[in-house]
Design an enzyme around this catalytic site. Structure first.
Site, PDB file in Angstrom:
ATOM      1  N   GLU A   1     -26.446  34.336  -1.344  1.00 60.69           N
ATOM      2  CA  GLU A   1     -26.455  33.429  -2.509  1.00 60.69           C
ATOM      3  C   GLU A   1     -25.724  32.119  -2.175  1.00 60.69           C
ATOM      4  O   GLU A   1     -25.063  31.528  -3.026  1.00 60.69           O
ATOM      5  CB  GLU A   1     -25.817  34.100  -3.733  1.00 60.69           C
ATOM      6  CG  GLU A   1     -26.565  35.322  -4.231  1.00 60.69           C
ATOM      7  CD  GLU A   1     -27.734  34.975  -5.150  1.00 60.69           C
ATOM      8  OE1 GLU A   1     -27.843  33.802  -5.563  1.00 60.69           O
ATOM      9  OE2 GLU A   1     -28.530  35.887  -5.439  1.00 60.69           O
TER      10      GLU A   1
HETATM   11  C1  LIG Z   1     -28.166  41.479   3.167  1.00 64.22           C
HETATM   12  C2  LIG Z   1     -28.726  40.119   2.922  1.00 64.22           C
HETATM   13  C3  LIG Z   1     -29.557  39.897   1.847  1.00 64.22           C
HETATM   14  C4  LIG Z   1     -30.120  38.638   1.646  1.00 64.22           C
HETATM   15  N1  LIG Z   1     -31.026  38.447   0.626  1.00 64.22           N
HETATM   16  C5  LIG Z   1     -31.723  37.284   0.575  1.00 64.22           C
HETATM   17  C6  LIG Z   1     -32.827  37.136  -0.331  1.00 64.22           C
HETATM   18  O1  LIG Z   1     -33.150  38.039  -1.112  1.00 64.22           O
HETATM   19  N2  LIG Z   1     -33.525  35.983  -0.311  1.00 64.22           N
HETATM   20  C7  LIG Z   1     -33.214  34.956   0.548  1.00 64.22           C
HETATM   21  O2  LIG Z   1     -33.905  33.942   0.516  1.00 64.22           O
HETATM   22  N3  LIG Z   1     -32.167  35.061   1.404  1.00 64.22           N
HETATM   23  C8  LIG Z   1     -31.434  36.201   1.437  1.00 64.22           C
HETATM   24  N4  LIG Z   1     -30.386  36.334   2.329  1.00 64.22           N
HETATM   25  C9  LIG Z   1     -30.084  35.222   3.234  1.00 64.22           C
HETATM   26  C10 LIG Z   1     -28.734  34.565   2.963  1.00 64.22           C
HETATM   27  O3  LIG Z   1     -28.796  33.805   1.797  1.00 64.22           O
HETATM   28  C11 LIG Z   1     -28.391  33.779   4.222  1.00 64.22           C
HETATM   29  O4  LIG Z   1     -27.982  34.714   5.195  1.00 64.22           O
HETATM   30  C12 LIG Z   1     -27.325  32.733   3.985  1.00 64.22           C
HETATM   31  O5  LIG Z   1     -27.837  31.728   3.184  1.00 64.22           O
HETATM   32  C13 LIG Z   1     -26.810  32.131   5.289  1.00 64.22           C
HETATM   33  O6  LIG Z   1     -27.846  31.746   6.131  1.00 64.22           O
HETATM   34  P1  LIG Z   1     -27.825  32.205   7.678  1.00 64.22           P
HETATM   35  O7  LIG Z   1     -27.629  33.670   7.669  1.00 64.22           O
HETATM   36  O8  LIG Z   1     -29.009  31.658   8.345  1.00 64.22           O
HETATM   37  O9  LIG Z   1     -26.509  31.548   8.255  1.00 64.22           O
HETATM   38  P2  LIG Z   1     -26.356  30.036   8.786  1.00 64.22           P
HETATM   39  O10 LIG Z   1     -26.908  29.089   7.790  1.00 64.22           O
HETATM   40  O11 LIG Z   1     -26.855  29.968  10.172  1.00 64.22           O
HETATM   41  O12 LIG Z   1     -24.766  29.900   8.792  1.00 64.22           O
HETATM   42  C14 LIG Z   1     -23.950  30.430   9.831  1.00 64.22           C
HETATM   43  C15 LIG Z   1     -22.507  30.008   9.535  1.00 64.22           C
HETATM   44  O13 LIG Z   1     -22.412  28.578   9.552  1.00 64.22           O
HETATM   45  C16 LIG Z   1     -21.891  28.111   8.313  1.00 64.22           C
HETATM   46  N5  LIG Z   1     -22.511  26.821   7.972  1.00 64.22           N
HETATM   47  C17 LIG Z   1     -23.832  26.499   7.951  1.00 64.22           C
HETATM   48  N6  LIG Z   1     -23.998  25.229   7.557  1.00 64.22           N
HETATM   49  C18 LIG Z   1     -22.769  24.731   7.309  1.00 64.22           C
HETATM   50  C19 LIG Z   1     -22.266  23.481   6.860  1.00 64.22           C
HETATM   51  N7  LIG Z   1     -23.081  22.458   6.549  1.00 64.22           N
HETATM   52  N8  LIG Z   1     -20.927  23.323   6.724  1.00 64.22           N
HETATM   53  C20 LIG Z   1     -20.075  24.349   6.999  1.00 64.22           C
HETATM   54  N9  LIG Z   1     -20.484  25.561   7.416  1.00 64.22           N
HETATM   55  C21 LIG Z   1     -21.814  25.752   7.577  1.00 64.22           C
HETATM   56  C22 LIG Z   1     -22.254  29.189   7.305  1.00 64.22           C
HETATM   57  O14 LIG Z   1     -21.415  29.139   6.159  1.00 64.22           O
HETATM   58  C23 LIG Z   1     -22.055  30.446   8.138  1.00 64.22           C
HETATM   59  O15 LIG Z   1     -20.691  30.791   8.174  1.00 64.22           O
HETATM   60  C24 LIG Z   1     -29.781  37.577   2.512  1.00 64.22           C
HETATM   61  C25 LIG Z   1     -28.904  37.796   3.591  1.00 64.22           C
HETATM   62  C26 LIG Z   1     -28.410  39.053   3.815  1.00 64.22           C
HETATM   63  C27 LIG Z   1     -27.523  39.261   5.027  1.00 64.22           C
END
Ligand SMILES: Cc1cc2nc3c(=O)[nH]c(=O)nc-3n(C[C@H](O)[C@H](O)[C@H](O)COP(=O)(O)OP(=O)(O)OC[C@H]3O[C@@H](n4cnc5c(N)ncnc54)[C@H](O)[C@@H]3O)c2cc1C
Length: 382
Positions: free
Chosen positions: A367
């Site tokens: 989220e």
């Molecule tokens: C169990 C689970 C259920 C989920 N359910 C859904 C769902 O139903 N629908 C859906 O669409 N998504 C879903 N997600 C996805 C979830 O919303 C994403 O994992 C999340 O938004 C982070 O994206 P990412 O994993 O690609 O991490 P990344 O975006 O690659 O981030 C990696 C790290 O870098 C940090 N970071 C990235 N950009 C910045 C910035 N500009 N400034 C500072 N820090 C930054 C992040 O905070 C994080 O710590 C789910 C994820 C999981 C694990």
């Protein structure tokens, strides 16, 4: 003069009664299943049936579409009650909101009539498919495409981390429709459309009873009537939805924190070392005091954020971000301490606090990660 919770947030008695019913179902029907759900990582259809039969899955919906019409605060009080015993099952209710709110907030009357009543009864469940392997915090960089072909849209792409994968009856899918201007559009894709398939399902640290994975869209055709809101305005649909639904992650976190605190308090009363109950040691008393205090503070912020959302207050979005950060960080810190209070017993699966600690972690990630929420909060301070 201290105010009671219902004076502060004007919670009607019937909502408190409903909440007590949810708590009872959680205690009697879900809690005894929680360890097995975690162990098997199987979607608990029996719990979903229970939540449907008691109108709990109707909480995200207005009365007009067969829901309870009881608003955001009541919804999240219910999420909290379920999460106290099982965070995976709380996610059922959260995704019922997440996957239908785009239709509720931005969809046509026809889409609302077609999807909302059957979700309000719990017959259907949705999924919200925004994230991709290369596009998480930055959804605008998504690769999924939708191209107009006669009266239809043809969708191609793979989403990632999608909750309810394989159990959802339909997916709200976000796809780039104008690559030059990076414009995105939101669509409803029913799970029985040709070209849709269920890809990889993840093996997760926590919330193991909720399937998460990759839905694949391979030349999936949908008609114009399945577009949610305006063509090219899909990012607003996604962000407008998440601004409200991240309160669900906050409520889930408060529930996990309270569940862990309650368990640790009861355990510390019974566990004896050096001839006395461990809750007679000040080191343990102070841990329990901090756990209870932090959880209570998190709940206050959550309820305020929900109340602001229900009043459509202009600061509601910032408060939702603050609640999401504070509640999830609280859940993580509190569950780590709960494991410590139980000592070695906290570290094994026979006791629920290690599961609660594993479940808590996701509330800091999904989220919108806590880092992104801090950016949103900081932006409001400039
Ligand atoms: C169990 C689970 C259920 C989920 N359910 C859904 C769902 O139903 N629908 C859906 O669409 N998504 C879903 N997600 C996805 C979830 O919303 C994403 O994992 C999340 O938004 C982070 O994206 P990412 O994993 O690609 O991490 P990344 O975006 O690659 O981030 C990696 C790290 O870098 C940090 N970071 C990235 N950009 C910045 C910035 N500009 N400034 C500072 N820090 C930054 C992040 O905070 C994080 O710590 C789910 C994820 C999981 C694990």
């Amino acid at each position: 003069m201290p105010q009671t919770l219902d004076e502060l947030y004007s919670i009607p008695q019937e909502h408190l009664d409903f909440c007590a019913t949810v708590a009872q179902i959680a205690r009697e029907k879900i809690a005894p299943r929680a360890a097995a759900i975690d162990e098997s990582a199987a979607y608990p259809w029996d719990v979903r049936k229970e939540l449907s039969e008691h109108d709990i899955l109707g909480l995200p919906f207005p009365e007009q579409y067969g829901g309870t019409g009881t608003g955001t605060l009541m919804l999240n009080m219910a999420v909290e009650e379920i999460a106290k015993v099982d965070a995976s099952c709380a996610l059922m209710l959260m995704v019922q909101d997440l996957g239908t709110l785009p239709i509720q907030l931005f969809g046509s009357d026809e889409l609302k009539e077609r999807f909302l009543p059957r979700c309000a009864t719990g017959e259907w469940s949705p999924a919200f498919a925004l994230s991709e392997p290369e596009a998480g915090s930055d959804p605008a960089s998504m690769r999924t495409r939708a191209v107009k072909d006669g009266p239809d849209w043809v969708i191609n792409g793979t989403k990632n981390w999608i909750s309810n994968l394989g159990v959802a009856d339909f997916y709200v899918v976000f796809a780039v429709t104008d690559p030059d201007n990076r414009r995105i559009t939101a669509f409803v894709v029913e799970a029985d459309r040709p070209g849709f398939s269920v890809g990889k399902i993840e093996h997760k640290l926590g919330i193991r009873g909720s399937p998460t994975g990759q839905p694949i869209f391979d030349d999936v055709r949908v008609g114009e009537e399945n577009v949610i809101g305006e063509v090219g305005k899909g990012l607003s649909v996604a962000l407008g939805t998440l601004e409200r639904t991240r309160l669900g992650a906050a409520a889930q976190a408060v529930g996990i924190a309270q569940g862990a605190t309650d368990y640790a308090v009861a355990y510390a009363r019974e566990r004896r070392q050096f001839g006395k109950a461990i809750n007679e040691f000040q080191a343990i008393q102070f841990k329990l005091a901090d756990m209870q205090t932090r959880t209570a503070a998190a709940r206050e912020l959550l309820y305020k954020a929900c109340a602001l959302t229900d009043r459509r207050d202009p600061h509601a979005g910032t408060y939702a971000s603050m609640a999401k950060v504070f509640c999830s960080d609280t859940a993580m810190a509190v569950t780590v301490e709960a494991v410590q209070v139980l000592g070695g017993y906290g570290y094994v699966k026979e006791y629920p606090v290690e599961r609660m600690m594993r479940d808590a972690k996701i509330t800091q990630i999904y989220e919108g990660t806590n880092e992104i929420q801090r950016l949103v909060i900081a932006r409001s301070l400039r």
